[in-house]
Each structure stands twice: as C-alpha cells, then as structure tokens.
Scaffold this motif. Sequence first.
Motif, PDB file in Angstrom:
ATOM      1  N   ALA B 146       0.837  -1.200   0.000  1.00 20.03           N
ATOM      2  CA  ALA B 146       0.000   0.000   0.000  1.00 20.03           C
ATOM      3  C   ALA B 146       0.872   1.251   0.000  1.00 20.03           C
ATOM      4  O   ALA B 146       0.572   2.247  -0.652  1.00 20.03           O
ATOM      5  CB  ALA B 146      -0.924  -0.014   1.212  1.00 20.03           C
ATOM      6  N   ARG B 147       1.974   1.187   0.754  1.00 22.01           N
ATOM      7  CA  ARG B 147       2.840   2.363   0.821  1.00 22.01           C
ATOM      8  C   ARG B 147       3.622   2.545  -0.472  1.00 22.01           C
ATOM      9  O   ARG B 147       3.978   3.670  -0.832  1.00 22.01           O
ATOM     10  CB  ARG B 147       3.771   2.268   2.019  1.00 22.01           C
ATOM     11  CG  ARG B 147       3.027   2.443   3.321  1.00 22.01           C
ATOM     12  CD  ARG B 147       3.939   2.356   4.514  1.00 22.01           C
ATOM     13  NE  ARG B 147       4.784   3.520   4.640  1.00 22.01           N
ATOM     14  CZ  ARG B 147       4.390   4.670   5.146  1.00 22.01           C
ATOM     15  NH1 ARG B 147       3.156   4.817   5.552  1.00 22.01           N
ATOM     16  NH2 ARG B 147       5.215   5.691   5.243  1.00 22.01           N
ATOM     17  N   LYS B 150       1.525   4.511  -2.543  1.00 25.21           N
ATOM     18  CA  LYS B 150       1.447   5.907  -2.108  1.00 25.21           C
ATOM     19  C   LYS B 150       2.549   6.752  -2.730  1.00 25.21           C
ATOM     20  O   LYS B 150       2.465   7.972  -2.745  1.00 25.21           O
ATOM     21  CB  LYS B 150       1.575   5.985  -0.579  1.00 25.21           C
ATOM     22  CG  LYS B 150       0.263   5.766   0.130  1.00 25.21           C
ATOM     23  CD  LYS B 150       0.386   6.128   1.575  1.00 25.21           C
ATOM     24  CE  LYS B 150      -0.581   7.219   1.931  1.00 25.21           C
ATOM     25  NZ  LYS B 150      -0.376   7.715   3.289  1.00 25.21           N
ATOM     26  N   TYR B 157      -2.615   9.121  -8.377  1.00 25.35           N
ATOM     27  CA  TYR B 157      -2.974   8.758  -7.021  1.00 25.35           C
ATOM     28  C   TYR B 157      -4.307   8.024  -6.959  1.00 25.35           C
ATOM     29  O   TYR B 157      -4.459   7.018  -6.292  1.00 25.35           O
ATOM     30  CB  TYR B 157      -3.024   9.989  -6.120  1.00 25.35           C
ATOM     31  CG  TYR B 157      -3.449   9.613  -4.741  1.00 25.35           C
ATOM     32  CD1 TYR B 157      -2.515   9.140  -3.829  1.00 25.35           C
ATOM     33  CD2 TYR B 157      -4.782   9.642  -4.358  1.00 25.35           C
ATOM     34  CE1 TYR B 157      -2.892   8.724  -2.585  1.00 25.35           C
ATOM     35  CE2 TYR B 157      -5.174   9.225  -3.115  1.00 25.35           C
ATOM     36  CZ  TYR B 157      -4.227   8.773  -2.232  1.00 25.35           C
ATOM     37  OH  TYR B 157      -4.600   8.346  -1.003  1.00 25.35           O
ATOM     38  N   VAL B 161      -5.395   4.496  -5.262  1.00 25.68           N
ATOM     39  CA  VAL B 161      -6.389   4.209  -4.228  1.00 25.68           C
ATOM     40  C   VAL B 161      -7.290   3.068  -4.677  1.00 25.68           C
ATOM     41  O   VAL B 161      -7.617   2.166  -3.899  1.00 25.68           O
ATOM     42  CB  VAL B 161      -7.240   5.454  -3.913  1.00 25.68           C
ATOM     43  CG1 VAL B 161      -8.400   5.087  -3.016  1.00 25.68           C
ATOM     44  CG2 VAL B 161      -6.396   6.505  -3.255  1.00 25.68           C
ATOM     45  N   LEU B 215     -18.805   1.980   0.449  1.00 26.80           N
ATOM     46  CA  LEU B 215     -17.452   2.534   0.514  1.00 26.80           C
ATOM     47  C   LEU B 215     -17.324   3.738  -0.416  1.00 26.80           C
ATOM     48  O   LEU B 215     -16.730   4.761  -0.054  1.00 26.80           O
ATOM     49  CB  LEU B 215     -16.432   1.461   0.138  1.00 26.80           C
ATOM     50  CG  LEU B 215     -14.987   1.925   0.146  1.00 26.80           C
ATOM     51  CD1 LEU B 215     -14.588   2.312   1.559  1.00 26.80           C
ATOM     52  CD2 LEU B 215     -14.062   0.846  -0.366  1.00 26.80           C
ATOM     53  N   ALA B 216     -17.905   3.612  -1.594  1.00 23.92           N
ATOM     54  CA  ALA B 216     -17.843   4.736  -2.527  1.00 23.92           C
ATOM     55  C   ALA B 216     -18.517   5.960  -1.925  1.00 23.92           C
ATOM     56  O   ALA B 216     -18.004   7.082  -2.024  1.00 23.92           O
ATOM     57  CB  ALA B 216     -18.508   4.346  -3.843  1.00 23.92           C
ATOM     58  N   MET B 219     -16.237   7.379   0.731  1.00 21.93           N
ATOM     59  CA  MET B 219     -15.073   8.056   0.161  1.00 21.93           C
ATOM     60  C   MET B 219     -15.460   9.406  -0.423  1.00 21.93           C
ATOM     61  O   MET B 219     -14.749  10.393  -0.274  1.00 21.93           O
ATOM     62  CB  MET B 219     -14.440   7.178  -0.922  1.00 21.93           C
ATOM     63  CG  MET B 219     -13.629   6.039  -0.344  1.00 21.93           C
ATOM     64  SD  MET B 219     -13.142   4.849  -1.584  1.00 21.93           S
ATOM     65  CE  MET B 219     -11.935   5.788  -2.478  1.00 21.93           C
ATOM     66  N   TYR B 224     -12.934  12.382  -1.499  1.00 23.89           N
ATOM     67  CA  TYR B 224     -12.205  11.718  -2.575  1.00 23.89           C
ATOM     68  C   TYR B 224     -12.591  12.340  -3.918  1.00 23.89           C
ATOM     69  O   TYR B 224     -13.762  12.549  -4.193  1.00 23.89           O
ATOM     70  CB  TYR B 224     -12.560  10.234  -2.568  1.00 23.89           C
ATOM     71  CG  TYR B 224     -11.945   9.433  -3.695  1.00 23.89           C
ATOM     72  CD1 TYR B 224     -10.612   9.087  -3.659  1.00 23.89           C
ATOM     73  CD2 TYR B 224     -12.712   9.033  -4.770  1.00 23.89           C
ATOM     74  CE1 TYR B 224     -10.052   8.344  -4.676  1.00 23.89           C
ATOM     75  CE2 TYR B 224     -12.159   8.291  -5.791  1.00 23.89           C
ATOM     76  CZ  TYR B 224     -10.831   7.953  -5.743  1.00 23.89           C
ATOM     77  OH  TYR B 224     -10.271   7.219  -6.747  1.00 23.89           O
ATOM     78  N   ARG B 289      -4.508  17.058  -3.374  1.00 22.33           N
ATOM     79  CA  ARG B 289      -4.072  16.214  -2.280  1.00 22.33           C
ATOM     80  C   ARG B 289      -2.718  16.612  -1.721  1.00 22.33           C
ATOM     81  O   ARG B 289      -1.851  17.093  -2.410  1.00 22.33           O
ATOM     82  CB  ARG B 289      -3.951  14.772  -2.748  1.00 22.33           C
ATOM     83  CG  ARG B 289      -5.183  14.164  -3.269  1.00 22.33           C
ATOM     84  CD  ARG B 289      -4.938  12.711  -3.459  1.00 22.33           C
ATOM     85  NE  ARG B 289      -4.514  12.128  -2.199  1.00 22.33           N
ATOM     86  CZ  ARG B 289      -5.360  11.762  -1.264  1.00 22.33           C
ATOM     87  NH1 ARG B 289      -6.639  11.908  -1.433  1.00 22.33           N
ATOM     88  NH2 ARG B 289      -4.930  11.262  -0.137  1.00 22.33           N
TER      89      ARG B 289
END
Lengths: 567, 371
Positions: B146-147, B150, B157, B161, B215-216, B219, B224, B289
């Motif tokens: 995951a990182r 990032k 980006y 996600v 979830l959408a 977010m 988001y 962001r």
Amino acid sequence: MIRFEDVSVTYDGAVEPTVQGVDFEVPEGELVLLVGPSGVGKSTVLGAVSGLVPHFTGGTLRGRVTVAGRDTRTHKPRELADVVGTVGQDPLSHFVTDTVEDELAYGMESLGLAPAVMRRRVEETLDLLGLADLRDRPIATLSGGQQQRVAIGSVLTPHPRVLVLDEPTSALDPAAAEEVLAVLQRLVHDLGTTVLMAEHRLERVIQYADQVALLPSPGAAPTLGTPSEIMAVSPVYPPVVDLGRLADWSPLPLTVRDARRRAGALRERLTELVPKPRTPEPRTPQPRTPEPRTLQPRTLLPRTPRPTARRATVPQATAPASIEALAVRHGRVEALRRVDLTTAPGEIIALMGRNGAGKSTLLGTLVGLVAPAAGSVLVGGAVPHRTAPRDLVRRVGLVPQEPRDLLYADTVAAECAAADEDAAAEPGTCRALVSELLPDIGDDAHPRDLSEGQRLALALAVVLTARPPLLLLDEPTRGLDYAAKARLVTVLRGLAAEGHAIVLATHDVELAAELAHRVVVLADGEIVADGPTAEVVVASPSFAPQVTKVLAPQPWLTVTQVREALA
Amino acid sequence: MTRAPKAHRSNALPPGAWWIWALGLGTAASRTTNPLLLALLIAVAGYVVAARRTDAPWARSYTAFVKLGIAVLGIRLAFAVFLGSPIPGTHLLVTLPELPLPHWAQGIRVGGRVTAEGLLFALYDGLKLATLLICVGAANALANPARLLKSLPGALYEAGVAVVVALTFAPNLIADVQRLRAARRLRGRPDRGLRGLLHVGLPVLEGALERSVALAAAMDARGYGRTAEVAPAVRRTTTVLTLGGLLGVCAGTYGVLTAEGGTYGLPVLLAGVAAALGGLWLGGRRSVRTRYRPDVWGVRAWLVTGSGVAVAAGLIVSAAYDAASLSPGVVPLTAPALPLWPAAAILLGLLPAFVAPTPHSREPSTPKDPS
C-alpha cells in the motif's frame, strides 16, 4: 448551521415520499438527536445533510438543505467534505486505508491540508479518542468499539463544523458506548461542533442531547423540541422516561441522576412491595430435587444458592447445552479459557461482556462452527463440531448477528419452504411461525426489503422450524426500536415457557434485565460472573439497568415490574 | 556502530529501498549459475527477511514465493529428465524408455538417456530461476504494497487508491464466503464441498456490491476526487503532453525494434517518455491532495539500496573478469568452487539485516470479534 426548508425525499420507484415536511434548523454547537421508530426515514434525513441523499442514493429531494450556508443541491458530497463529517452504521464499510494512522489522515489528504497540520491533528485525535496505542495497527484487527472510534476520528481530523452520526453506539458494549459519547460531548462543548445523530438506544444518549427531533411515523413531519418536551409525547423512550411517566414526574427526568432525586416518594411506596419475576422460572427436569427458587423476591431470600446447585440437577446428557473446561484458540490467541456453562430447559441466559470478550466464539462452539482446543461441549448429548449439520439443527439453532446471512431465497415464501425442507418439518411449519411472530410479513416480500425487526423475525422462524431445544441469539436487538424489542421479548418468553433453553449474547442491559434468568459475564475469554440476573446486574455499575440505578438499593430491574407491583 | 533502532512510522524504510535491494540481489543471481553463489544469495535474502520481516499480512507472502521457487526447480528437473537435455554427457544415470516420434518431430525427444551432466545443468539453471523468485518474494515480504502505491505521482494517485481498495477487498470477500458457509451449517445444510460454495456465491457477490457502494459513498463524503481549479491552458497542455508522449513512446519503441528505425528510434522514444512525464507532473496540479508523513529517504534507506546495488555490481564485474568461476562447466563434470570475491560481494547484501530498523516484537494480534 444545518437548515432544512420544507424538505421531502422520494426515492425512485417509491409512491410516497420517505420523509416530508422536514423543516427545522440545527443551531451551531448543539447536539441534536434524531429519534423515532424504525423505518421513519432517519437515515434519509441524515444523508441529506452530507449530500449523499440525493447525489449518491438517487431519488428526488424537494425543498432546500443548507449546511454552513452551502446548498446541498449545488454542492456534491465531496465539496461538503470540509464542513460535514459523516459516519454510517457500519464502520467497516467506511475505511479506505489499512492502518489506523493512515485512516485518520485520509480525509485531510483529500482536502489538501499542509503536512504539518495533518501531523498535529492526527496526534491530537489519537489522544482525544484514546487510540494512541493502536496507531500502527491494521484496522481489520481492531474490535468493534475500536473501529467505531477510528471511524469517528477519521471524520474529526479535517475539523468539520458538522458531525452526522447514524447509530454510533448500537454495536458497542456499554463502556465503549460511554467512551464514544464522552468524546462527542467534548467536541460539542470544547470545539463547538454541531452534531446531528440518530440512535435507537435512547437510554445511552438522551442525556447528551440539547434538542431532540422526533419523526413520529413514516411520512410525518418531524417535531423539534427540548428532550423533556419530546420525551413526553414520543412513541420511543428510554426506561427512565417510562418510569417518570409512570410516576407522573414533571418535568420528565432524562438521566438516572434526575430520576433518583425525585424517586424518594416512589421508593417509599415500593418498600413494602416485592418485584415479581419477569420471566417465569424455568422448569427443572427433575422436580423431586427440592431446590429454592433463585428468582424469588430477594428481600425474603437474602442468600441465594450457588448456581452450581441448579447445574447439578440437570444431567449432562439431557441438558440442552453443557460446557466443561472449554478452551478455544484462534491461532495463538486464547479466545476462551476454562469456561463452564450448563443450561436447563426453559432457562434464558444473557451472555454479556465487552466487545471481543469471546461471546460470539462461545455461541460458535455451541453450533460447531468453532472446534474447542480443550474441554468438552455437549449439545443435547452430541458433540457439535462432529455432528452433521442436518442432525444438529434439531438440537441447536443460532440466529447470527446479521440475520440476513441465514436467508438465501428471493421471497419469504420460498425461504420458508426451504426451511421446512432443511429441517424435515411439515410443509407450512415455518410460514406458521412467521405469521405468529409478525403477522404482517407478506409471502412475496424479498428478505432484503424487510426492516431489521422483520428480518430478525424471519431468521428466528427459520431457525425455530426445526424446534431446537437450545436457541442462541447473537446481539438480537441491534438496530431494533423499542416496539420491535418488546415484541422480541414476548416471543422469547413464550419460547422459554415452552421449554426452549435460550442463550443470548447482548450488550443491551435493559434487554437482559427484562428477559434473562441468569447473566453470565465474560471478560478476556473467562467467565467472571455467573448468577441470577438481579444479583449480577445490580452489582455492576456498567451492566445495571436504569430502573435499578434509580431505585437502588431496592432490587427492581424493569419498569414493568414496578408497574405491576403498583397496580 | 550503534544497533538499529526499533521500527516506527517515521524511520520505516521506503518500500522502494527494499525493492532496489531485492532487485540488486536478483540481478546478481541472473549473472551466475554457480550453485554455491546462488545458495549464498538465497541465504542472504532469507536471513534479511527473517531478521526484518513484520507481522503484517503481506509479510507472509515470502513462504509462498519460496514454495514457488522450489516448484520451478522441480519442474525444470522433471523436464530435463523426461524431455532430455541438449548437454552432451557421458555419465549415464538411467535410460528411460524412449517414445518413438514421427519424422517431422525431429529434435524433440521424450524419454531416453538421462545423464548426470544434463541433470546438473538443469539444476543450476532451475536454481537461478528459484533464486530470482525468492528475491522478489523478499521484496514483497519486506515492503508494504500500500505504501509503495502511495509513492505514485499525484496524477496517478486515484488509480492507486482504487488498487488499494481492491487489495483490501479480496480478504473481505474471503471472510464473507467463510461467514456465509458457516451460516449454511446453521440452516442444516452441509457447509463443505463445492455445492456449498456455489450456493453462497450470489449472496457473497450481493454483499460485495453493497459494500463497494457504501465505501464509494463514504469516500465521496470524505472528499475523494476533489479537484483544484486549473487554467484551461494548463489543462489543454496536460492533454497534449500526455497523448503526444504516449504516441512518441509507441513510435520510438517501434523504431528501436525495427531495423530501419535505428537512427530516429531512440531520440523519439526518449522525447515521448519526457513528454509523458511532463504530462503526469502537470496533471498532478489538478489534484489538491497532500501527503501525510511520506516516507523519508534517509541514510539507512541509502545503505539498504547501496548494498543491493553493490551486490549486483560486484557480480557483473566478476562476470566480466572471471566468467569461468561464475558459470562452472558441467562437461566435464567438476565440483563447483566458491570464488572468493563474488562471495564477498554477495555478503554485502546482508547489510540491511543490521542497518534497517527492527520491527516490533511479534505481539499476538487481538482476536477479531464481529460483535
């Protein structure tokens, strides 16, 4: 801060608006509680604040909703993200990242805050919510209460001026709920955050509300007022208000403390009276054993016999469930240790304890979902995890936390037919049970469209079709309003009277007080208390029901008891 | 030298450092077939993983890669036994019955002579592949995926996600399947076997769909996809650069690969890459962001990267000077010798085991209680 101007919402395909005539204002820095029975559109009203209704859900919103001066008609949810923070009912579906710290930062990253600001706010929020020890933990490994706190923290970090919460405490044990509510109160008092919150468990939250908005029935316009005004007319109310109404106290007390102050006279009237057991005492299979009834009035029987006395009367082979020296391990974690529990026919046991104490695991071992690492589990004389499912359903039935997991079919009728077949019961058995539990469920309804209470009733009927002598319920009152809860209590009492042994894992102290003969408290996988409800519950500050707290030291548990005694 | 500090978020090594280290080891492995050197490489990677791996779910993938490596080695050997080997050998081990093949299948052999030389060659070759796989596995186990996502540029980006969400989705799906199969047991139906799995398929998909919609919504409500206002000129330039860059990359690659394009191929390819990168950089300006605690490339990260590069460089140089010891011959059969200098270079790869921050002591994770 939040302004509803004659708002009505009609979802696509619906004939009538879900909510209409919503016209009120939530002033800045107030905590407003949205109350009402299930299905009156509380979630819809909440969704309209964050703009998710109608931008995300579809449907038509008439009227106007403005938040901090921004019209939700022209602002999408993402453009309101800096003023509104929303936490839904299920925290798990809220998380975007995988660790606590990243989750707290996510919202701020989206808003483009400076790294230094983000760092400071994450640290503050970790402290505010007591999450500092969990900062590097993967979210999936947290307990329900911890997850709920992370979800709240994740919307707090961008410092929204409005917080919208849908049932923030219903999944939590009493202590965790208090923690979350204390945080909310601090936000309102110290930071001037405006909070709009819906919650069924009024006994937990009503004292924190500045105002209450009541949605009395589907499609009816909400009324806004002070908590005591609204509670005087509301169809949903906590036990302390019920007691206040019974005793004609005015203004109505909202907290245990208020009620205790006024309860002097009531306590005096009650001194001579004794509480009746709320649920008839279970029948012991061998009545020749003379045994003092444990639930007889406490005042006449100060020393109760040890619960072991009753256990001894039920031989292991015929007991609905008997557990001895049980240990369960999940990987390297010991989920249960040295647990002993025996149930008698007709006995209702409430299993309590904080989130993650091992309640669900214990129920899981009784239906053979979890194999014990040591000790023995017998259900009607059979070892659950070695018994074929077809055979097991006639000995034990479990209604899981999410009743929907049990339902597969498209219609109620098909579900019932399948249940009859699974249980090898007469065709029509399940349908008859459904009609008995909830008369107004139609045959063609889709299980997904039922309300929480209806779904629970259907799942209960499916499980009861096989007539298991042992019935297990995992957190049955989550999402139920007081009316649905009262119906559930009646149903379960009837089942116990027919000789079903019932074990329910619950956080709901009022339910336990109303229903259970015996309360078993689990902590860290061990039984720390096991005894008659009155004893266990009165002795614990976090598990005591409101009426007990108000009328202490007298041993009253529920308003019904008091009402019957006074009648 | 002081001991490596306890790992926490601030001193965590960037995933890129681990990947460069592991790829360095992999490059070294690709330069040699000396089984002693390969075994040394495997040992070095294994030691570092054992010393610096965390408790995280992705860290468990190392075992899977080791198993995969062993499987590859086994398959390579099986091929050498059953399909023969081009290596001429005199040490006959066994003669398998040979399958007579028609005339047109000349050059293909099934069964027949199995020589020690051919087998040994296959062993060396398979070991090389296995070592490569194990190096990749080590990077997987040590770096948080995951990182790694990032560290993508701003313009990518949101795609990152989406990948992270998809990554967390799979475990949820498995949990759903397990829960629903358990529920089948409660209905009195068998909870094992294929039918049980098929029956829960629909509810699981329904649940997954509902969860993704929820979830959408969450977010979206958390900002988001918020974009900054950018000037139309900038937006147009971004499009032109990105599209033009991609075209350039395609044309350049074509030029490089065909015989005629030898002159213009490389310059066009480079120009295309530059334009595409420019487009990405400019596209990043639309995103508002910011990054929370991005990984810092500190001294320890440089040391880890450097050790990987040193291993690779050491073996490349050795291969140029002393090719014989890196690829020991199999005809005639000789025992491979351990060349001193390349072995010393590989040992440099152990550096991360001493300089990378130590992970937390493995504490038992709390049980996941659904209540």
